[in-house]
Scaffold this motif. Structure first.
Motif, short mmCIF file in Angstrom:
data_model
loop_
_atom_site.label_atom_id
_atom_site.label_comp_id
_atom_site.label_asym_id
_atom_site.label_seq_id
_atom_site.Cartn_x
_atom_site.Cartn_y
_atom_site.Cartn_z
N HIS A 81 26.59 36.94 47.84
CA HIS A 81 26.00 37.62 46.68
C HIS A 81 24.96 38.67 47.09
CE1 HIS A 81 28.08 35.23 43.74
NE2 HIS A 81 27.71 34.12 44.35
N ASP A 82 24.16 38.40 48.11
CA ASP A 82 23.15 39.38 48.49
C ASP A 82 23.78 40.66 49.02
OD1 ASP A 82 23.95 37.85 50.76
OD2 ASP A 82 22.17 38.51 51.86
N VAL A 83 24.92 40.54 49.70
CA VAL A 83 25.63 41.74 50.18
C VAL A 83 26.26 42.47 48.99
CG1 VAL A 83 27.49 42.59 51.67
CG2 VAL A 83 26.08 40.65 52.41
N ALA A 84 26.86 41.73 48.08
CA ALA A 84 27.48 42.33 46.89
C ALA A 84 26.43 43.05 46.04
CB ALA A 84 28.20 41.27 46.08
N ASP A 85 25.21 42.51 45.99
CA ASP A 85 24.15 43.18 45.24
C ASP A 85 23.79 44.52 45.87
OD1 ASP A 85 24.08 41.07 43.46
OD2 ASP A 85 22.32 40.12 44.38
N GLN A 86 23.79 44.57 47.20
CA GLN A 86 23.45 45.80 47.91
C GLN A 86 24.60 46.80 47.92
OE1 GLN A 86 22.00 45.02 51.87
NE2 GLN A 86 20.77 43.31 51.18
N VAL A 87 25.84 46.29 48.02
CA VAL A 87 27.03 47.13 48.09
C VAL A 87 28.05 46.63 47.05
CG1 VAL A 87 28.81 48.08 49.61
CG2 VAL A 87 26.60 47.39 50.57
N PRO A 88 27.89 47.03 45.80
CA PRO A 88 28.77 46.54 44.73
C PRO A 88 30.25 46.83 44.98
CG PRO A 88 26.91 47.74 43.80
CD PRO A 88 26.84 47.91 45.29
N GLU A 89 30.57 47.89 45.74
CA GLU A 89 31.96 48.23 46.02
C GLU A 89 32.67 47.14 46.83
OE1 GLU A 89 29.64 51.91 45.30
OE2 GLU A 89 29.33 50.14 46.53
N ALA A 90 31.89 46.33 47.54
CA ALA A 90 32.47 45.27 48.37
C ALA A 90 32.50 43.92 47.65
CB ALA A 90 31.67 45.15 49.67
N LYS A 91 32.01 43.88 46.44
CA LYS A 91 31.84 42.62 45.71
C LYS A 91 33.10 41.78 45.61
CE LYS A 91 31.22 42.07 41.00
NZ LYS A 91 30.55 42.37 39.75
N GLU A 92 34.23 42.37 45.35
CA GLU A 92 35.47 41.63 45.13
C GLU A 92 36.22 41.33 46.42
OE1 GLU A 92 36.35 40.41 42.14
OE2 GLU A 92 34.50 41.25 41.37
N LEU A 93 35.74 41.85 47.55
CA LEU A 93 36.47 41.71 48.80
C LEU A 93 36.18 40.41 49.52
CD1 LEU A 93 35.94 45.33 50.16
CD2 LEU A 93 37.94 44.41 48.99
N LEU A 94 37.06 40.07 50.44
CA LEU A 94 36.83 38.98 51.37
C LEU A 94 36.48 39.62 52.71
CD1 LEU A 94 40.00 36.84 50.53
CD2 LEU A 94 37.68 36.51 49.67
N PHE A 95 35.96 38.82 53.65
CA PHE A 95 35.67 39.37 54.96
C PHE A 95 35.96 38.35 56.04
CE2 PHE A 95 31.77 37.03 54.39
CZ PHE A 95 31.33 36.73 55.67
N VAL A 96 36.22 38.87 57.23
CA VAL A 96 36.33 38.08 58.45
C VAL A 96 35.43 38.77 59.45
CG1 VAL A 96 37.81 37.37 60.36
CG2 VAL A 96 38.68 37.27 58.03
N LYS A 97 34.48 38.01 60.00
CA LYS A 97 33.57 38.60 60.98
C LYS A 97 34.08 38.27 62.37
CE LYS A 97 28.87 39.25 62.36
NZ LYS A 97 28.11 38.42 63.24
N LEU A 98 34.38 39.30 63.12
CA LEU A 98 34.77 39.17 64.51
C LEU A 98 33.55 39.53 65.36
CD1 LEU A 98 38.27 40.91 64.27
CD2 LEU A 98 37.76 38.47 64.27
N PRO A 99 33.57 39.27 66.66
CA PRO A 99 32.39 39.57 67.48
C PRO A 99 31.97 41.04 67.45
CG PRO A 99 33.88 38.13 68.68
CD PRO A 99 34.59 38.53 67.41
N ASP A 100 32.91 41.97 67.29
CA ASP A 100 32.57 43.39 67.37
C ASP A 100 32.83 44.18 66.09
OD1 ASP A 100 35.30 43.09 67.55
OD2 ASP A 100 35.56 44.71 68.99
N ARG A 101 33.36 43.52 65.06
CA ARG A 101 33.65 44.24 63.82
C ARG A 101 33.83 43.26 62.66
NH1 ARG A 101 37.80 44.10 67.24
NH2 ARG A 101 39.88 43.57 66.53
N ILE A 102 33.80 43.81 61.47
CA ILE A 102 33.98 43.03 60.25
C ILE A 102 35.20 43.58 59.52
CG2 ILE A 102 32.98 42.39 58.03
CD1 ILE A 102 30.20 42.87 59.42
#
Length: 131
Positions: A81-102
């Motif tokens: 939620h804190d990321v979605a508040d800062q970047v609303p365009e990413a709100k509906e997305l999922l993510f996978v964090k890799l060591p060098d990229r997201i």
């Protein structure tokens, strides 16, 4: 003569009506992948906000790219939620964090819609300059 003109006009109308749906189908494809197009500042915010999130490894030999389906062995998470508040365009997305990229993932298609690179640290930048 009138009949010939009428027939040709009718043919044009029929052809135009059948061609239009095909064109709309092609136009819809990019919008499916346009779930997120973050500007550099938004990418930086996402990267910084997720920096403390544990990363996972990509499957051996896998180099996920935009438009690829996320491998089953990778577990996608909802954007906090804190990321979605800062970047609303990413709100509906999922993510996978890799060591060098997201990897930002469209939840409907499970396709990678965007890749956010992690900011380089001083040590890794110096190591890459000699290559």
């Amino acid at each position: 003569m009138t009949r010939l003109l009428y027939s040709s006009d009718l043919l044009v109308v029929v052809l135009a009506s059948t061609a239009a749906p095909a064109q709309n189908t092609n136009d819809a494809t990019p919008s499916n992948n346009a779930h997120a197009t973050l500007n550099p500042a938004q990418q930086h915010m996402v990267s910084n906000s997720l920096s403390s999130t544990p990363s996972q490894s990509a499957p051996s030999g896998a180099q996920p790219q935009v438009g690829d389906k996320v491998p089953e062995s990778m577990s996608a998470q909802s954007i906090p939620h804190d990321v979605a508040d800062q970047v609303p365009e990413a709100k509906e997305l999922l993510f996978v964090k890799l060591p060098d990229r997201i990897l930002l993932i469209d939840p409907d298609t499970k396709l990678i819609s965007e890749i956010v690179t992690e900011p380089a640290t001083t040590g890794s930048t110096a190591g890459n300059q000699g290559r």
